[in-house]
Structure formats: structure tokens, C-alpha cells
Design a protein around this motif. Structure first.
Motif, PDB file in Angstrom:
ATOM      1  N   CYS A   1       0.811  -1.214   0.000  1.00  0.00           N
ATOM      2  CA  CYS A   1       0.000   0.000   0.000  1.00  0.00           C
ATOM      3  C   CYS A   1       0.844   1.264   0.000  1.00  0.00           C
ATOM      4  CB  CYS A   1      -0.977  -0.028   1.175  1.00  0.00           C
ATOM      5  SG  CYS A   1      -2.376  -1.144   0.862  1.00  0.00           S
ATOM      6  N   THR A   2       2.159   1.104  -0.277  1.00  0.00           N
ATOM      7  CA  THR A   2       2.968   2.285  -0.581  1.00  0.00           C
ATOM      8  C   THR A   2       2.393   2.992  -1.802  1.00  0.00           C
ATOM      9  OG1 THR A   2       4.962   1.285   0.344  1.00  0.00           O
ATOM     10  CG2 THR A   2       5.289   3.083  -1.207  1.00  0.00           C
ATOM     11  N   VAL A   3       1.810   2.194  -2.716  1.00  0.00           N
ATOM     12  CA  VAL A   3       1.041   2.780  -3.816  1.00  0.00           C
ATOM     13  C   VAL A   3      -0.277   3.250  -3.208  1.00  0.00           C
ATOM     14  CG1 VAL A   3       0.029   2.437  -6.077  1.00  0.00           C
ATOM     15  CG2 VAL A   3       2.088   1.188  -5.451  1.00  0.00           C
ATOM     16  N   GLY A   4      -0.422   4.509  -3.046  1.00  0.00           N
ATOM     17  CA  GLY A   4      -1.529   5.111  -2.317  1.00  0.00           C
ATOM     18  C   GLY A   4      -0.986   6.147  -1.355  1.00  0.00           C
ATOM     19  N   LYS A   5       0.145   5.818  -0.731  1.00  0.00           N
ATOM     20  CA  LYS A   5       0.815   6.807   0.121  1.00  0.00           C
ATOM     21  C   LYS A   5       1.500   7.865  -0.740  1.00  0.00           C
ATOM     22  CE  LYS A   5       1.716   3.513   3.863  1.00  0.00           C
ATOM     23  NZ  LYS A   5       2.752   2.750   4.611  1.00  0.00           N
ATOM     24  N   TYR A   6       1.970   7.436  -1.918  1.00  0.00           N
ATOM     25  CA  TYR A   6       2.560   8.366  -2.880  1.00  0.00           C
ATOM     26  C   TYR A   6       1.683   8.376  -4.134  1.00  0.00           C
ATOM     27  CZ  TYR A   6       6.655   7.984   0.138  1.00  0.00           C
ATOM     28  OH  TYR A   6       7.493   8.000   1.221  1.00  0.00           O
ATOM     29  N   LEU A   7       1.765   9.437  -4.909  1.00  0.00           N
ATOM     30  CA  LEU A   7       0.963   9.552  -6.132  1.00  0.00           C
ATOM     31  C   LEU A   7       1.376   8.483  -7.135  1.00  0.00           C
ATOM     32  CD1 LEU A   7       1.026  13.433  -6.520  1.00  0.00           C
ATOM     33  CD2 LEU A   7      -0.873  12.033  -5.673  1.00  0.00           C
ATOM     34  N   TYR A   8       0.391   7.920  -7.818  1.00  0.00           N
ATOM     35  CA  TYR A   8       0.676   6.835  -8.750  1.00  0.00           C
ATOM     36  C   TYR A   8       1.660   7.264  -9.827  1.00  0.00           C
ATOM     37  CZ  TYR A   8       0.111   3.440 -12.491  1.00  0.00           C
ATOM     38  OH  TYR A   8       0.367   2.527 -13.468  1.00  0.00           O
ATOM     39  N   HIS A   9       1.493   8.472 -10.378  1.00  0.00           N
ATOM     40  CA  HIS A   9       2.350   8.870 -11.490  1.00  0.00           C
ATOM     41  C   HIS A   9       3.788   9.149 -11.049  1.00  0.00           C
ATOM     42  CE1 HIS A   9       1.295  13.084 -10.233  1.00  0.00           C
ATOM     43  NE2 HIS A   9       2.534  13.312 -10.630  1.00  0.00           N
ATOM     44  N   ASN A  10       4.042   9.183  -9.732  1.00  0.00           N
ATOM     45  CA  ASN A  10       5.424   9.336  -9.265  1.00  0.00           C
ATOM     46  C   ASN A  10       6.245   8.059  -9.418  1.00  0.00           C
ATOM     47  OD1 ASN A  10       4.384  11.462  -6.517  1.00  0.00           O
ATOM     48  ND2 ASN A  10       5.158  12.080  -8.508  1.00  0.00           N
ATOM     49  N   PHE A  11       5.558   6.908  -9.470  1.00  0.00           N
ATOM     50  CA  PHE A  11       6.276   5.648  -9.609  1.00  0.00           C
ATOM     51  C   PHE A  11       6.683   5.437 -11.066  1.00  0.00           C
ATOM     52  CE2 PHE A  11       3.821   5.050  -5.760  1.00  0.00           C
ATOM     53  CZ  PHE A  11       4.725   4.433  -4.912  1.00  0.00           C
TER      54      PHE A  11
END
Length: 556
Positions: free
Chosen positions: A48-58
Motif C-alpha cells: 500500500c505504498t502505492v496510495g501513500k505516494y501519487l501513482y504517477h510518481n512511480f
């Protein structure tokens, strides 16, 4: 260890305006707009790190777009014309790929010296990196020539291409003439710049459930490679054509994204051109299009999942103003219940009658595109048909798209039961101003079935042009020649043609401020179209490249 190599750090692509001075030790600059922020994650993966940071940042994952006859594009007729004779002299052709077998005759002058101006190998950490970079090793033409004179070249310059894809693509565009083997690249007198990409970090693979053995690259490294090619070309004061034979099915297929916008900016600048593969997703059944026009404003996506695919992700993108919920139903009838959209939220569901686990991020607003976006990640799904029930909260007509990953990130045995070949152009090929190339069989003038098709999700005309891409003769690692097929091979062919036009315009002084976007428009103007089709279209774009026809028009 450098943080860009360290598995304890995620690499996030962020806007420079969001950075503060205290973060300077955790930043790798890319360009004036964006940088890589290295975020500590430790030794464990929190899905759930995807959610803590914006998706387009990954960073997104890019995969290869080729699978291991010049007359069809009007190249030979131009090169045999004594008043033109364009072979790429004075032009740099840059490749961002799996590396290059620099000892191959396809990359040597007649005296045995190298035609490669620079290699940046991101995978070798023993030598000096390029200026202003912190990882990899740079090899100059002088280094490579010393290696070629050695009895053991790889002891001097250990950079290799174990995959063979980069070697093949570079040779199609710019291989040296080999009369004995009846071989020549499109621009055999150009010079080459090469970046060998390091493969995507394992921590990013774990987060997005990408198999550890899959060949893929993260676009943050690609962006740094682009910056390297541009700065090196500027240092050498030469025009540059960048060939990208890679593609990703992540993001909204709308031309947005960090790599796309970077390339869009560059290709509108003088003396820089980009030729990009459209992708090979046209026949893989990895795209679903939903159009709902009646109550209860619900659609059901059916996905056949193979036992071979034990983990993967999929994406659902709605077209505004729809606001979608999703419910996931396993082949055993278990359900996640309805998952509503949130600003930033990660929901985890474990199916009690199997080992399946699913993570769902139903983003009400994906910040970069402004669209609603649903990211679904599955681990250990049951074999069989899974259903993804999508419904519009607004109770009105709506459309949406769903995509599976590209390339070898998933097997062809996992597919949408009711798929659509359209809107499958991969990123960065869906960038608006990049010259996006699809592949056709030059022997019978038919499109290759696996070539991705347009348009983009927002209606931008893609692909731009079609180029030969069926069994093109190419260099192979063994030192001989083989053949490559796919849109990556076609993009390499088109990159060579763009280099010919840069030689004509810039080196010979006919159009010294020509941009890559100008070249793309010229080639679309000169393209050949069949009478029976309407152009542009989502399969051929503006038609097949015909350089002779373009110069005929320019001579009016």
C-alpha cells in the motif's frame, strides 16, 4: 551504494517545484521540470505504498518491442541520387536499449575503428560514470578503439549486449555496409550513441507484481538516458536522432507521463528527433473497451487468467465525467464487494477459498491526467475467468478502458475475453509530437497483426507512419546477421530515415533549425496511401514512409 542502485530506496519521479533543500541528498536531477526522489523503504515491501505516494510518481515499466529491404521506403533511390546521397554523415543516432555488441562489423569503419562515439553502460559500476551522473560507466570512442585493438576487447571495455535486442535495433538504423553479406543499415555513415539500460529494481517489481525474471526497464532510467544523449550531442555539436524501441502499457494511453512530456519538449526543439515504436500489443488481447449506454450503467469485464501468471497488475481508466466503482469476482464466486473511489486509498482483499490476494487503488482523481483510475494488483489468482464489475455512480452513459501489462510481463494465456486491438499504442509512443512508427510486412504490404493500434485514449492520431518491420536483416551477437520483426525494428528503420533528413537539412544547410516534429510532418506529407483507405487512420496513421515521394514533392 548510490541510492539509484540501492534496493532499499524507491525511485520516484517528482516535479522539481515540490522539492525542498533538505532533500538534496536524495535527489537525482533529470531536467528542468523533474527529478528522481529516492525514498527509503527498508527491507520490506508495503504493497500500500502505492496510495501513500501519487501513482504517477512511480516509474513505469518498459518492455522490448522487437522480436529477435530498404527499397520499400525510397531509401536506396535517394542514396543512389548523386545530388542527395544521404547516408547520415554528421548525424548522431542514439539508442536506449539492451546495449550493443561493439565488436560487430556493423559498427566499424572500413579501417576497423569504431563508429560509436559513446557508450553509457548503466549496469557497470567499476569505471567513471558520465559527467554529472552517479552510476554506470561511460566509454568513449578512444576507449572502444583501444579495446578493438586488444586481444581481449572485453577486458578493456566490458560492456556487452547479452539480449541482442539493442544490437539488432542499432544495426537496422545505422549498420555499416557489408557487401559480402548484402547488408546495410539505413544510415551506414552516421555515428552512434548508446545507452545500455539497467533493469528495473526488484523493489519496484515487488510493488507492482512484476516477475523478477521478466526483462523490463523503469522509465526513470530511460529519462536519464535521454538527458545523457541530448547533453552528449550538444557537447559534440551534432544533430541527434533518438530511437526508442521500448514501450509500456501503464498509464492512461493519453500521451501524458513524464517520459512522454520530456520527449514532446525535445522533439519540438531544433536538431533533435525521436522515432518511437508503436508497440506490439495489437493482437495480444490485453485491452478492453467499455461503452455503457443504458441502466443500470454497469459493465462486466471478463478476464481469462492462466495458471502461468501468478502475479500481475491491470488498470482501468474512466473517461470523465464518469465515477466508477468496481467489484471483483473470482471463478469460485467469491467477491471483494463494491469498492468505491477515494482520493488516496489502498484496499486489500484475501479470498478465503483460495490463496488469491488483491490490492485495489480506486483513485477518484489521478493527478497527472485528471482522470479516474483504478489500479488492481493480483497475487496467486485462481485459473479461470475472473469478472470485474464496473458501475457508474452518476447513473449516466460512460466509456472506459482497461489494459494489462505489455511485453513479457504477462503471458499471452491471460487475456480479456472480449478484447479490442484499438488504443494499444504503448508509451512513450503515444506522446503527441513524437514520431510513432507501426510495422508492416514490406513483402506483401500488410500491417503486422501484432502492431499496436491507435488512437490514444484522448483521440490523438497515432501511429503517425508505417515502416517496414518484417524480418529486417540485422546484426546478431555471434558476429553474423539474422532478422528482427516488430515495431521496434520499424522504428529503427524510421530513425535512419530521420537521420537522412537531418543530414539534408542541418549538415548540408538546407534547413538548419529543423525539429524532429518538422521531420515527422514532412514524412507524413510524403507518405504513400492506398486509394481504398481513409487517412489518417488508427492502423497505418498517415500511410507508409516514402522518402522518394517526399523529395519529389519538395522539388516542385
Amino acid at each position: 551504494m548510490e541510492k539509484i542502485l540501492d534496493e532499499q530506496y524507491y525511485d520516484l519521479v517528482v516535479n522539481n517545484s515540490s522539492l525542498t533543500p533538505d532533500l538534496s541528498a536524495n535527489i537525482t536531477p533529470i531536467n528542468e521540470r523533474e527529478s528522481i526522489l529516492h525514498v527509503y523503504r527498508g527491507n520490506t515491501t508495503d504493497m500500500c505504498t502505492v496510495g501513500k505516494y501519487l501513482y504517477h510518481n512511480f516509474p513505469t515499466f518498459l518492455t522490448l518491442t522487437s522480436l529477435i529491404s530498404l527499397n520499400r521506403s525510397g531509401v536506396q533511390s535517394i542514396q543512389s541520387n548523386p545530388y542527395l546521397a544521404l547516408f547520415g554523415q554528421g548525424v548522431l543516432v542514439g539508442f536506449i536499449d539492451t546495449g550493443i555488441t561493439y565488436q560487430h562489423p556493423a559498427f566499424l569503419h572500413s579501417d576497423g575503428s569504431t563508429r560509436i562515439a559513446r557508450i553509457w553502460d548503466q549496469t557497470i559500476q567499476d569505471g567513471p560514470p558520465p559527467l554529472n551522473y552517479t552510476y554506470g560507466t561511460e566509454y568513449t570512442a578512444e576507449n572502444i578503439n583501444l579495446a578493438l585493438e586488444s586481444d581481449s576487447p572485453l577486458s578493456v571495455v566490458p560492456s556487452t549486449d547479452t539480449n541482442g535486442h539493442g544490437t539488432a535495433v542499432a544495426s537496422v538504423a545505422a549498420g555499416s555496409i557489408d557487401e559480402e553479406n548484402s547488408f546495410s543499415g539505413v544510415v551506414p555513415e552516421s555515428d552512434l550513441l548508446v545507452v545500455k539500460l539497467k533493469e528495473a529494481k526488484q523493489n519496484l517489481r515487488e510493488l507492482f507484481l512484476v516477475p523478477s525474471e521478466a526483462v523490463c526497464y523503469q522509465d526513470s532510467d530511460v529519462m536519464l538516458a535521454i538527458r545523457y544523449l541530448v547533453s552528449t550531442a550538444s557537447l559534440l555539436n551534432r544533430p541527434l536522432v533518438i530511437c526508442i524501441a521500448l514501450g509500456s502499457s501503464q498509464n492512461g494511453h493519453d500521451g501524458e507521463g513524464s517520459t512522454n512530456t520530456y520527449l514532446d519538449y525535445l522533439t519540438q526543439s531544433p536538431q533533435i528527433g525521436v522515432s518511437c515504436a508503436a508497440g506490439n500489443e495489437g493482437s495480444n488481447r490485453r485491452h478492453y473497451y467499455g461503452s455503457v449506454t443504458a441502466p443500470p450503467y454497469q459493465d462486466e469485464i471478463e478476464l481469462q487468467i492462466s495458471a502461468r501468471d501468478t502475479m500481475f497488475s491491470m488498470e482501468i481508466w474512466s473517461n470523465s465525467p464518469a465515477v466508477l466503482t468496481v467489484e471483483i469476482i473470482s471463478p469460485l464466486g467469491e467477491s471483494t464487494q463494491i469498492i468505491y473511489p477515494r482520493i488516496n486509498n489502498c484496499s486489500v482483499y484475501t479470498f478465503t477459498r483460495s490463496q488469491a490476494v488483491v490490492w485495489v487503488n480506486n483513485y477518484l482523481l489521478e493527478q497527472e491526467s485528471g482522470s479516474q483510475f483504478i489500479l488492481i494488483r493480483l497475487r496467486n489468482p485462481n485459473e479461470g475467468v475472473w469478472s470485474f464489475r464496473v458501475q457508474n455512480i452518476n447513473n449516466e452513459n460512460y466509456t472506459f478502458h482497461s489494459w494489462l501489462p505489455s511485453g513479457d510481463l504477462i503471458s499471452n494465456d491471460t487475456y480479456f475475453v472480449q478484447s479490442s486491438p484499438s488504443t494499444t499504442i504503448t508509451s512513450p509512443g503515444n506522446a503527441e509530437h513524437v514520431m510513432t512508427i507501426t510495422a508492416y510486412n514490406q513483402n506483401n504490404d500488410t500491417i503486422l497483426l501484432n502492431s499496436s493500434r491507435g488512437y490514444t485514449r484522448t483521440g490523438i492520431v497515432k501511429p503517425n507512419l508505417a515502416a517496414p518491420g518484417f524480418e529486417l536483416t540485422c546484426a546478431v551477437n555471434s558476429g553474423g546477421y539474422g532478422s528482427y520483426t516488430g515495431t521496434g525494428a520499424a522504428a529503427a528503420h524510421a530513425a535512419g530515415i530521420m537521420a537522412m533528413l537531418f543530414e539534408w537539412g542541418i549538415v548540408r544547410g538546407n534547413y538548419t533549425q529543423v525539429t524532429g516534429n518538422d521531420i515527422s510532418n514532412l514524412l507524413m506529407w510524403g507518405a504513400q496511401c492506398t486509394i481504398s483507405s481513409i487517412y489518417p487512420n488508427n492502423i497505418w496513421g498517415y500511410g507508409t514512409i516514402d522518402l522518394q515521394n517526399l523529395f519529389d514533392k519538395l522539388s516542385f
